[in-house]
Design a protein around this motif. Structure first.
Motif, PDB file in Angstrom:
ATOM      1  N   GLY A  40       0.776  -1.233   0.000  1.00 41.29           N
ATOM      2  CA  GLY A  40       0.000   0.000   0.000  1.00 41.29           C
ATOM      3  C   GLY A  40       0.804   1.277   0.000  1.00 41.29           C
ATOM      4  O   GLY A  40       0.239   2.343   0.240  1.00 41.29           O
ATOM      5  N   TYR A  41       2.121   1.212  -0.328  1.00 42.85           N
ATOM      6  CA  TYR A  41       2.955   2.400  -0.169  1.00 42.85           C
ATOM      7  C   TYR A  41       3.862   2.628  -1.376  1.00 42.85           C
ATOM      8  O   TYR A  41       4.355   1.681  -2.001  1.00 42.85           O
ATOM      9  N   GLY A  42       4.034   3.918  -1.684  1.00 42.52           N
ATOM     10  CA  GLY A  42       4.859   4.297  -2.816  1.00 42.52           C
ATOM     11  C   GLY A  42       5.674   5.531  -2.493  1.00 42.52           C
ATOM     12  O   GLY A  42       5.573   6.110  -1.415  1.00 42.52           O
ATOM     13  N   ILE A  43       6.489   5.948  -3.457  1.00 45.16           N
ATOM     14  CA  ILE A  43       7.311   7.151  -3.314  1.00 45.16           C
ATOM     15  C   ILE A  43       7.090   8.043  -4.528  1.00 45.16           C
ATOM     16  O   ILE A  43       6.935   7.555  -5.648  1.00 45.16           O
ATOM     17  N   ASP A  44       7.040   9.344  -4.286  1.00 48.34           N
ATOM     18  CA  ASP A  44       6.996  10.330  -5.360  1.00 48.34           C
ATOM     19  C   ASP A  44       8.346  11.042  -5.349  1.00 48.34           C
ATOM     20  O   ASP A  44       8.704  11.663  -4.350  1.00 48.34           O
ATOM     21  N   PHE A  45       9.079  10.943  -6.452  1.00 50.93           N
ATOM     22  CA  PHE A  45      10.406  11.555  -6.515  1.00 50.93           C
ATOM     23  C   PHE A  45      10.345  13.039  -6.829  1.00 50.93           C
ATOM     24  O   PHE A  45      11.387  13.700  -6.877  1.00 50.93           O
ATOM     25  N   ARG A  73       5.391   7.092  -8.162  1.00 48.21           N
ATOM     26  CA  ARG A  73       4.564   8.056  -8.901  1.00 48.21           C
ATOM     27  C   ARG A  73       5.502   8.845  -9.813  1.00 48.21           C
ATOM     28  O   ARG A  73       6.403   9.525  -9.336  1.00 48.21           O
ATOM     29  N   LEU A  74       5.271   8.710 -11.119  1.00 49.09           N
ATOM     30  CA  LEU A  74       6.174   9.305 -12.098  1.00 49.09           C
ATOM     31  C   LEU A  74       5.495  10.433 -12.857  1.00 49.09           C
ATOM     32  O   LEU A  74       4.355  10.280 -13.334  1.00 49.09           O
ATOM     33  N   GLN A  96      12.782   5.889 -20.043  1.00 46.65           N
ATOM     34  CA  GLN A  96      13.888   5.538 -19.155  1.00 46.65           C
ATOM     35  C   GLN A  96      13.412   5.374 -17.716  1.00 46.65           C
ATOM     36  O   GLN A  96      13.814   4.434 -17.010  1.00 46.65           O
ATOM     37  N   ALA A  97      12.536   6.290 -17.279  1.00 40.99           N
ATOM     38  CA  ALA A  97      12.015   6.221 -15.913  1.00 40.99           C
ATOM     39  C   ALA A  97      11.136   4.988 -15.713  1.00 40.99           C
ATOM     40  O   ALA A  97      11.240   4.291 -14.694  1.00 40.99           O
ATOM     41  N   VAL A  98      10.263   4.718 -16.679  1.00 39.87           N
ATOM     42  CA  VAL A  98       9.389   3.540 -16.587  1.00 39.87           C
ATOM     43  C   VAL A  98      10.224   2.269 -16.587  1.00 39.87           C
ATOM     44  O   VAL A  98       9.967   1.336 -15.809  1.00 39.87           O
ATOM     45  N   ILE A 108       3.472   1.400 -11.116  1.00 39.97           N
ATOM     46  CA  ILE A 108       3.652   2.796 -11.519  1.00 39.97           C
ATOM     47  C   ILE A 108       2.325   3.533 -11.559  1.00 39.97           C
ATOM     48  O   ILE A 108       1.343   3.038 -12.132  1.00 39.97           O
ATOM     49  N   LEU A 109       2.303   4.720 -10.953  1.00 45.68           N
ATOM     50  CA  LEU A 109       1.216   5.690 -11.137  1.00 45.68           C
ATOM     51  C   LEU A 109       1.771   6.814 -12.001  1.00 45.68           C
ATOM     52  O   LEU A 109       2.690   7.523 -11.588  1.00 45.68           O
ATOM     53  N   LEU A 110       1.225   6.974 -13.215  1.00 41.66           N
ATOM     54  CA  LEU A 110       1.690   8.029 -14.113  1.00 41.66           C
ATOM     55  C   LEU A 110       0.872   9.298 -13.913  1.00 41.66           C
ATOM     56  O   LEU A 110      -0.357   9.238 -13.783  1.00 41.66           O
ATOM     57  N   LEU A 111       1.573  10.431 -13.905  1.00 39.65           N
ATOM     58  CA  LEU A 111       0.955  11.735 -13.659  1.00 39.65           C
ATOM     59  C   LEU A 111       1.192  12.655 -14.856  1.00 39.65           C
ATOM     60  O   LEU A 111       2.206  13.357 -14.927  1.00 39.65           O
TER      61      LEU A 111
END
Length: 541
Positions: A40-45, A73-74, A96-98, A108-111
């Motif tokens: 249930g946890y992610g990071i946003d760079f 989250r990208l 590259q990020a994906v 991945i959550l794309l923004l």
């Protein structure tokens, strides 16, 4: 409905009831499908990856591995990917990020956000200064969104957040004449994007733009006001989850203040009832959207800079409390921590936005980094307890007791060491029909898995299949009724004493069941009209 119609409806319902298997409620953190088995946890760079090399991205993903998150989250910067024109695309940086995220097994959550110059309203500034202006034509964004889904959904990227913080002017300037958020126009963009994206892939999950914890003002719209406006303008069917950024600094998430954005998610009463207000969950429920989740697509706190900040120790305590609260909710999706790195050395900047990192700018870890890893990293395997058995026609139903400290996501059922059924659930009830196996001794067992990949194999339970024509029920535990066996030790389950041999299940057994259903249907058929006639007779009197 005519009487004959009622009769066959009863038969159909009876047939369905024969195969019903009970399942327990699955809570927030135990295997929620929105987590896609990645925790249930992610990071946003944040902007840390802008201009990063492949090696830098891999290093960042290694830090994401170390802290234990399963999601990233990208940013999909529209202004960069389509910088030149509506017909050109440069996917190189996002590709590259994906690839880096996928190489580290991250969901991945794309923004997709920020507007290229050619799509901005007339008179909007050029360059970075104008990329927060909403597109003059929302269909331009929808076309980009469609191309994004077309490219990345086949790679397993199915989660998309439509814009970032569209309720504040920092990220949504509606026009040159009105450089402020506009929920009506945002809803139009959301609708256009959803329609275009789903046309490419109907399985995508659309998260509405994560709302900033702002108040109603000339240049911001409060999250609850903004969400109500999305519903009022027909946007309900265009999102599958509500995005929100419940930043609580200078308070802890549990602090009972009406201005605390974390509390605004589901609390409605404050100051001993003197202050009442709608919650985001309450608004969703009032629109019959209770099944949709709130995705916390950003949450964190700065440890330096001007304005409201925390010390590093306070940041650590805040994350610990937030994660523990998140684990108790059944109405949340994944929670994304913001962010991995400080952008400046401590004290070098007065802008608090530079200091939200779990790590300092030199790569050293703040206290929160280590404690978060301990909170979300799961090394404890599931527990397989007793097997509960109950005789059924020509076999037995068995239900294992399975539990986990976080949650069970799959149970494999094995007979003689071979998987005969795999269930994505925390509870399963399975029927073993004896005529499917050769006469003699066999074993039954289960393997339980949790979201972290830990697994436990229950101790095997033996059962005996009698030879065809042999007298049933002459095994060690009679007919096996209500047998309970400990998962830690092997135990025998005898063939149920039904009075029929296994060979009869394919013929007279099903005739017997069908006959029972027909009798129930006949009773219903003749009982209902009599009551109707009696009712009509009383009316005529």
């Amino acid at each position: 409905m005519r009487a004959v119609g009622r009769f066959f409806s009863v038969i159909a319902i009876g047939a369905m009831l024969v195969g019903i298997v009970p399942f327990n409620h699955v809570g927030a953190i135990d295997g929620d499908t929105s987590f896609r088995n990645h925790g249930g946890y992610g990071i946003d760079f944040g902007g840390a990856w802008t201009g990063s090399t492949a090696n830098q991205m891999q290093s960042s993903m290694s830090d994401a591995d170390d802290v234990g998150v399963g999601w990233v989250r990208l940013n999909a910067f529209w202004s960069t990917i389509q910088a030149s024109s509506s017909s050109s695309y440069d996917w190189s940086s996002l590709d590259q990020a994906v690839a880096a995220a996928k190489a580290h097994n991250k969901q991945i959550l794309l923004l997709p956000h920020t507007t290229p110059e050619w799509a901005r309203p007339a008179g909007a500034p050029t360059g970075f200064a104008g990329d927060k202006y909403a597109p003059a034509n929302v269909n331009d964004y929808a076309t980009f969104f469609s191309k994004l889904v077309e490219r990345y959904a086949p790679q397993g990227v199915l989660d998309y957040e439509v814009w970032n913080e569209p309720n504040i002017s920092n990220f949504w300037k509606d026009s040159v004449a009105n450089p402020n958020p506009n929920p009506v126009r945002y809803t139009q963009l959301l609708q256009a994007a959803a329609s275009a994206g789903r046309a490419q892939n109907s399985s995508i999950n659309i998260v509405s733009g994560g709302m900033s914890p702002a108040a109603d003002s000339p240049n911001s719209v409060a999250p609850r006001t903004f969400l109500e406006a999305i519903y009022a303008n027909g946007g309900q069917s265009s999102f599958d989850a509500v995005g929100f950024h419940p930043y609580s600094v200078p308070a802890m998430p549990s602090a009972p203040y009406e201005w605390n954005a974390w509390q605004q998610m589901n609390e409605t009463s404050f100051d001993n009832g003197n202050i009442t207000q709608a919650s985001l969950r309450g608004i969703m429920t009032s629109h019959n959207d209770v099944s949709k989740k709130i995705w916390i697509t950003e949450y964190g706190a700065p440890t330096s800079g001007s304005g409201d900040t925390f010390t590093e120790a306070q940041q650590q305590n805040m994350f610990q409390e937030a994660i523990n609260l998140h684990k108790t909710y059944d109405w949340v999706g994944p929670m994304f921590l913001y962010t991995m790195y400080d952008f400046q050395p401590n004290g070098a900047s007065s802008d608090r936005e530079d200091y939200f990192g779990l790590k300092r700018s030199d790569g050293s870890s703040k206290p929160a980094f280590t404690s978060i890893k301990a909170l979300i990293e799961d090394t404890i395997p599931p527990v397989v307890g007793n097997y509960h058995t109950l005789p059924v026609k020509d076999g037995f139903r068995i239900q294992p007791d399975v539990s986990d400290n976080v949650g069970v996501i799959r149970i494999d059922i094995l007979v003689d060491g071979v998987v005969v059924r795999s269930v994505d659930a925390s509870t399963v009830s399975h029927v073993v029909y004896l005529d499917q196996y050769t006469p003699g001794s066999h074993t039954y067992s289960v393997v339980a898995y949790d979201a972290a990949g830990n697994s436990t194999t229950g101790a095997p339970v033996s059962f005996t299949v009698p030879a065809v024509g042999a007298e049933d029920g002459n095994t060690s535990n009679g007919n096996g009724a209500n047998t309970e066996s400990a998962g830690g030790s092997s135990q025998s389950i005898g063939a149920p004493n039904t009075g029929w041999s296994p060979a009869t299940r394919g013929s007279s057994g099903w005739l017997w069941i069908f006959g029972a259903v027909v009798l129930v249907g006949a009773f219903y058929l003749f009982r209902k009209p009599i009551s109707v006639y009696a009712h009509n007779y009383r009316l005529r009197r």
